[in-house]
Scaffold this motif. Structure first.
Motif, PDB file in Angstrom:
ATOM      1  N   ILE A 104      80.072 103.486 -10.380  1.00  0.00           N
ATOM      2  CA  ILE A 104      79.014 102.923 -11.231  1.00  0.00           C
ATOM      3  C   ILE A 104      78.733 101.471 -10.865  1.00  0.00           C
ATOM      4  CG2 ILE A 104      80.379 102.123 -13.223  1.00  0.00           C
ATOM      5  CD1 ILE A 104      76.998 103.946 -13.421  1.00  0.00           C
ATOM      6  N   ASN A 105      79.755 100.736 -10.424  1.00  0.00           N
ATOM      7  CA  ASN A 105      79.529  99.349  -9.987  1.00  0.00           C
ATOM      8  C   ASN A 105      78.585  99.310  -8.785  1.00  0.00           C
ATOM      9  OD1 ASN A 105      81.163  98.326 -12.005  1.00  0.00           O
ATOM     10  ND2 ASN A 105      82.986  98.290 -10.718  1.00  0.00           N
ATOM     11  N   HIS A 108      74.950 100.303 -10.161  1.00  0.00           N
ATOM     12  CA  HIS A 108      74.257  99.247 -10.917  1.00  0.00           C
ATOM     13  C   HIS A 108      73.628  98.218  -9.987  1.00  0.00           C
ATOM     14  CE1 HIS A 108      74.880 100.465 -14.991  1.00  0.00           C
ATOM     15  NE2 HIS A 108      76.196 100.452 -14.897  1.00  0.00           N
ATOM     16  N   ARG A 109      74.246  97.968  -8.837  1.00  0.00           N
ATOM     17  CA  ARG A 109      73.681  97.005  -7.877  1.00  0.00           C
ATOM     18  C   ARG A 109      72.365  97.501  -7.276  1.00  0.00           C
ATOM     19  NH1 ARG A 109      79.360  96.050  -6.469  1.00  0.00           N
ATOM     20  NH2 ARG A 109      79.219  97.601  -4.832  1.00  0.00           N
ATOM     21  N   SER A 110      72.105  98.797  -7.355  1.00  0.00           N
ATOM     22  CA  SER A 110      70.872  99.352  -6.793  1.00  0.00           C
ATOM     23  C   SER A 110      69.639  99.013  -7.633  1.00  0.00           C
ATOM     24  CB  SER A 110      70.975 100.876  -6.649  1.00  0.00           C
ATOM     25  OG  SER A 110      70.874 101.503  -7.920  1.00  0.00           O
ATOM     26  N   ASN A 111      69.851  98.660  -8.896  1.00  0.00           N
ATOM     27  CA  ASN A 111      68.754  98.362  -9.831  1.00  0.00           C
ATOM     28  C   ASN A 111      67.781  99.529  -9.977  1.00  0.00           C
ATOM     29  OD1 ASN A 111      69.567  95.732 -10.592  1.00  0.00           O
ATOM     30  ND2 ASN A 111      68.823  94.980  -8.621  1.00  0.00           N
ATOM     31  N   ILE A 114      69.548 105.152 -13.663  1.00  0.00           N
ATOM     32  CA  ILE A 114      70.747 105.973 -13.501  1.00  0.00           C
ATOM     33  C   ILE A 114      70.852 106.918 -14.691  1.00  0.00           C
ATOM     34  CG2 ILE A 114      73.274 105.979 -13.321  1.00  0.00           C
ATOM     35  CD1 ILE A 114      72.993 103.015 -12.313  1.00  0.00           C
ATOM     36  N   GLY A 137      77.603 101.746 -19.121  1.00  0.00           N
ATOM     37  CA  GLY A 137      76.440 100.867 -19.117  1.00  0.00           C
ATOM     38  C   GLY A 137      75.142 101.585 -18.810  1.00  0.00           C
ATOM     39  N   VAL A 138      75.044 102.853 -19.189  1.00  0.00           N
ATOM     40  CA  VAL A 138      73.820 103.631 -18.994  1.00  0.00           C
ATOM     41  C   VAL A 138      73.330 104.125 -20.344  1.00  0.00           C
ATOM     42  CG1 VAL A 138      74.449 104.359 -16.660  1.00  0.00           C
ATOM     43  CG2 VAL A 138      75.090 105.774 -18.596  1.00  0.00           C
TER      44      VAL A 138
END
Length: 179
Positions: A104-105, A108-111, A114, A137-138
């Protein structure tokens, strides 16, 4: 007209290829209980409510040093880069693992949008397990059973909602000939 691309990612043995096969409507990806079967990206077309999109299956991402992991991570990263929406598959019976946190880290960097698919929820006694995955965080967590097809209608509705609206170019001044 294809709406966009969805990449299926996650750690090994959560059922990514089974979800891919279910969404594709046919057995295209090899599935096995042995970890590391999927190594390259696999593509298929998927259609839901007259909306077509591309689907990408990827190998399981691990940060540990296992055979072919560098190549598997590179293939998964290519799929993430290509995708408009990411479908993050987790094992709904196990809960969040360190491996899920690692993946997931990266995601999340992909912006990119998700969606979490909590797979292996094929019994009501596992249904409450999905709430833990909101800690990733989704905002979109769907209980799924790739084996039994449970939860895929709601999942597909959400995928269609998040995919970009790509418009076909229409030519207004086209001359039609009738014979």
């Amino acid at each position: 007209m294809t709406r966009g691309t969805v990449a299926i990612v996650g750690r090994p043995n959560v059922g990514k290829s089974s979800v891919f096969n279910r969404l594709a409507g046919q057995k295209l990806a090899i599935t096995d209980d042995v970890s590391g079967i999927t190594r390259d990206r696999l593509y298929a077309k998927c259609e839901w409510l007259d909306q077509e999109f591309s689907l990408i299956d990827t190998g399981g991402i691990e940060l540990s040093d296992v055979p072919f992991m560098v190549e598997i991570k590179a293939q998964a990263q290519l799929a993430i880069d290509e995708a408009d929406v990411i479908l993050f598959i987790v094992d709904g019976r196990v809960g969040i693992t360190n491996g899920d946190q690692d993946v997931i880290n990266i995601l999340h960097r992909s912006n990119k949008p998700i969606i979490v698919g909590a797979n292996k929820i094929d019994d009501l006694k596992f249904m409450d397990n999905i709430y833990e995955f909101y800690n990733l965080g989704v905002s979109n967590v769907f209980p799924l059973s790739a084996l039994h097809g449970i939860g895929f209608g709601d999942l597909l509705d959400e995928i269609i909602k998040l995919l970009p609206n790509k418009k076909e170019k229409r030519y207004e001044d086209t001359i039609e000939f009738c014979v």
